[in-house]
Design a protein around this motif. Structure first.
Motif, PDB file in Angstrom:
ATOM      1  N   UNK A 153      -6.517   1.013  -3.106  1.00  0.00           N
ATOM      2  CA  UNK A 153      -5.538   2.075  -3.338  1.00  0.00           C
ATOM      3  C   UNK A 153      -4.556   1.727  -4.449  1.00  0.00           C
ATOM      4  N   UNK A 154      -4.667   0.527  -5.029  1.00  0.00           N
ATOM      5  CA  UNK A 154      -3.769   0.167  -6.108  1.00  0.00           C
ATOM      6  C   UNK A 154      -3.919  -1.278  -6.526  1.00  0.00           C
ATOM      7  N   UNK A 155      -2.959  -1.729  -7.334  1.00  0.00           N
ATOM      8  CA  UNK A 155      -2.960  -3.083  -7.889  1.00  0.00           C
ATOM      9  C   UNK A 155      -1.529  -3.604  -7.852  1.00  0.00           C
ATOM     10  N   UNK A 156      -1.369  -4.891  -7.564  1.00  0.00           N
ATOM     11  CA  UNK A 156      -0.067  -5.551  -7.668  1.00  0.00           C
ATOM     12  C   UNK A 156      -0.125  -6.562  -8.805  1.00  0.00           C
ATOM     13  N   UNK A 157       0.905  -6.547  -9.660  1.00  0.00           N
ATOM     14  CA  UNK A 157       0.944  -7.441 -10.829  1.00  0.00           C
ATOM     15  C   UNK A 157       2.229  -8.255 -10.783  1.00  0.00           C
TER      16      UNK A 157
END
Length: 660
Positions: free
Chosen positions: A542-546
């Motif tokens: 559902x997404x990406x963490x950076x």
């Protein structure tokens, strides 16, 4: 039914000939039997389970129309014993079997009545019926077996009666406590069932099962080898899936200890079984999804795909819970606990092991619960059966409480970070909603990593938007999400790669940039340490963490990274996050007639099933032999037809509409 029991090959030929006659000349009172033969052939032999179910329904309709109890008893028996559970929840098969008994009574068919009663005994066990209730069921079936003088039913009563006693028995002073699988072979039940091939096959499957639960994995594999001569007797029955499941689990449990010469063979068996269970799960997730996800988790564990395994164990436990498979929910928690313990995450392992302990207790498998308490006293210190006092608890638990030593304050564990996150998130959600909850995660993750920048990039309509940004321990104001392509301060090549492959990217020095060296952001701003990881809910992205540290190289250590991965995996199971991911969205319709404006095409259904399996766009394209852009086009079409804007929502909506 006499022909079916004594000459099964001849019986099969007769019903297929009946079907051929019906196809040429039209329906008669016996045509239902012919359709039944086609149903078995299509479903059990050729693996087209939906067609098998459809043909079976035709057979039932014709049997009801002509009112022939002798035919109806056989047709309802086959529907409940061989057909229904491959496409429908297993409990629906029980209703067919009850009908088989009723028609058998009317027709005076003792054989079919007895065989149906065998399945009415066996299936509830594998469906997770609490063992105390199951014991009462065994006693009732025992009385029926003696009244009918039905040998196969008598044999199965003896098998399951002994099985329950071994799972429940608890003798104080035994060392070590737990399931005594060796007593299965010493019990004499084999001699009872020796002359009945189907019962003997069940005996060996239960031998495999008990040895696996007891941790005797080599003995479990030996028992599995004894099942193969009897596969013809169990093919199509629900217990055949249990054999595949536990055989695969036993292989995974001891794979690394197997001699090199045996690994290739067992690897091939495991992969074949995994594909088979995945196919079953695609047709009936209620019965098989948790099994598929648990086997996939074990595979990911063996292959070192840590983050993927985390999500898969949770998906398996949740699916088992939702569908009433109590014993498999406890098993998924047990295997997850062992997995986290192997990573050195002791507190997290303890939480899962307590869930496993309580799960086995609720099911009634007290011998198994005592076994866990004896093997993992540090993890289960203080754990007791529901309603049990400390004095009544197993000795290992009592000793664990007395000698409990808490880990040192300097120990880095993801469990503590997750406890802090959950507490703050729950409070924050009441104040300012989901953004505060995500901000709590971002702040904790940055603190654990030692990052000075952190970003959450979320998927919406198969595009990515920067939802939250934090730099130097302060949240950057953002009135609305910014499209990733319009946000200048992120390495887009890295983020697209992680979103496309679902693989974590981490580098602590410029020399590690590799294929990303041409990214404009990296080239201009030269961050010293970078981590980018996918965000998954039930295995679906559902997404990406950076995260980055713009000043110091070598900051992001392996322990810290694993802790953040765990926090990200667990965050998706906070209730507010689950609700947001599954229901929040401008295009998600909460009301309506439950029908699609336009039906999904066959290709879109294939893509949707792969989305539900957690595959990335790249993996979907490779699996279906299409370009990534074509896959994205199909996904956008799916979103439009389902009126959703996230993968998680698409899967949830499809389940609600019984598309998946």
């Amino acid at each position: 039914s006499v022909t079916m029991a004594s000459y099964p090959d001849l019986h099969g030929l007769v019903i297929l000939k009946t079907g051929n006659y019906t196809a040429r000349h039209g329906n008669t009172a016996m045509s239902s039997v012919g359709y039944l033969g086609y149903s078995i052939t299509a479903g059990i032999i050729l693996g087209n389970y939906p067609l098998g179910e459809e043909l079976c329904r035709v057979a039932i309709a014709l049997a009801d129309k002509y009112g022939n109890s002798a035919s109806s008893s056989i047709i309802y028996f086959v529907a409940g014993a061989l057909i229904s559970h491959w496409t429908r929840p297993a409990r629906e098969g029980l209703a067919y079997l009850e009908e088989a008994v009723r028609h058998g009574v009317e027709a005076g068919d003792v054989l079919i009545m007895g065989y149906a009663q065998v399945l009415l005994l066996e299936m509830p066990y594998w469906m997770g019926l609490p063992l105390e209730e199951f014991k009462q069921l065994v006693h009732r079936k025992g009385r029926i077996a003696r009244q009918l003088k039905h040998d196969n039913l008598l044999n199965n009563v003896a098998l399951y009666e002994k099985l329950v006693s071994l799972l429940q028995e608890r003798e104080e002073g035994e060392t070590p406590p737990g399931i005594k699988a060796a007593r299965w072979q010493e019990s004499g039940v084999r001699e009872i069932v020796q002359k009945d091939g189907a019962s003997l096959g069940t005996y060996h499957i239960l031998d495999l099962y008990l040895n696996y639960l007891a941790g005797n994995y080599a003995a479990a594999l030996q028992a599995a080898e004894q099942v193969y001569p009897f596969m013809g007797s169990i093919q199509g029955f629900l217990i055949s899936a249990e054999f595949v499941f536990y055989h695969s689990l036993a292989i995974a449990a001891c794979f690394r200890e197997l001699p090199a010469c045996e690994r290739r063979r067992y690897r091939r068996i495991f992969r074949k079984n995994l594909r088979q269970v995945e196919k079953w799960a695609s047709f009936c997730p209620e019965n098989f999804a948790h099994k598929h996800w648990l086997l996939a988790a074990e595979k990911a564990r063996l292959e070192g795909r840590v983050e993927e395994a985390m999500g898969l164990y949770d998906r398996a436990a949740q699916s088992a819970q939702e569908n009433g498979y109590r014993q498999n929910q406890a098993l998924a928690c047990e295997l997850a606990a062992k997995f986290y313990l192997s990573l050195g995450l002791k507190r997290v392992a303890g939480a899962y092991m307590e869930d496993a302990f309580r799960g086995y207790c609720r099911w009634g498998a007290f011998a198994k619960a005592d076994q866990l308490a004896a093997c993992y006293p540090d993890l289960l210190a203080g754990a007791r059966r529901p309603g049990e006092t400390l004095e009544e608890a197993p000795a290992a638990v009592r000793e664990g409480v007395a000698g409990l030593v808490m880990p040192g304050a300097g120990e880095i564990t993801a469990g503590m970070g997750m406890l802090q996150l959950a507490g703050e998130a729950a409070a924050a959600a009441g104040e300012a909603g989901i953004q505060k909850l995500f901000a709590a995660f971002l702040a904790h993750a940055m603190k654990v990593l030692g990052a000075d920048k952190g970003y959450l990039i979320m998927e919406k309509s198969d595009e990515f938007f920067v939802e939250l940004a934090r730099e130097n321990h302060r949240e950057l104001p953002a009135e609305q999400a910014v499209p990733l392509e319009e946000f200048p301060l992120l390495p887009k090549a890295v983020i697209r790669y992680v979103a496309r492959t679902l693989k974590t990217v981490a580098f602590n020095h410029r020399e590690q940039w590799g294929i990303f060296a041409v990214d404009p952001y990296l080239a201009e701003y030269n961050p010293k340490s970078v981590v980018c990881l996918p965000l998954l809910f039930q295995g679906i992205p559902y997404g990406v963490a950076y995260f980055e540290n713009s000043i110091l190289p070598g900051v992001f250590g392996e322990e810290q990274l694993e802790a953040v991965k765990l926090m990200a995996a667990q965050m998706a199971y906070v209730n507010q996050v689950k609700s947001y991911l599954m229901h929040r969205g401008e295009r998600l319709q909460k009301k309506g007639n439950g029908q699609l404006v336009e039906p999904l095409s066959e290709r879109e259904l294939e893509v949707l099933r792969l989305i539900a399996a957690g595959l990335s766009n790249k993996e979907i394209a490779e699996r279906l032999d299409m370009t990534v852009n074509t896959a994205k086009t199909h996904i956008r079409n799916i979103y439009g037809k389902l009126q959703v804007n996230r993968r998680v929502q698409a899967v949830e909506k499809a389940k609600q509409m019984h598309i998946l």
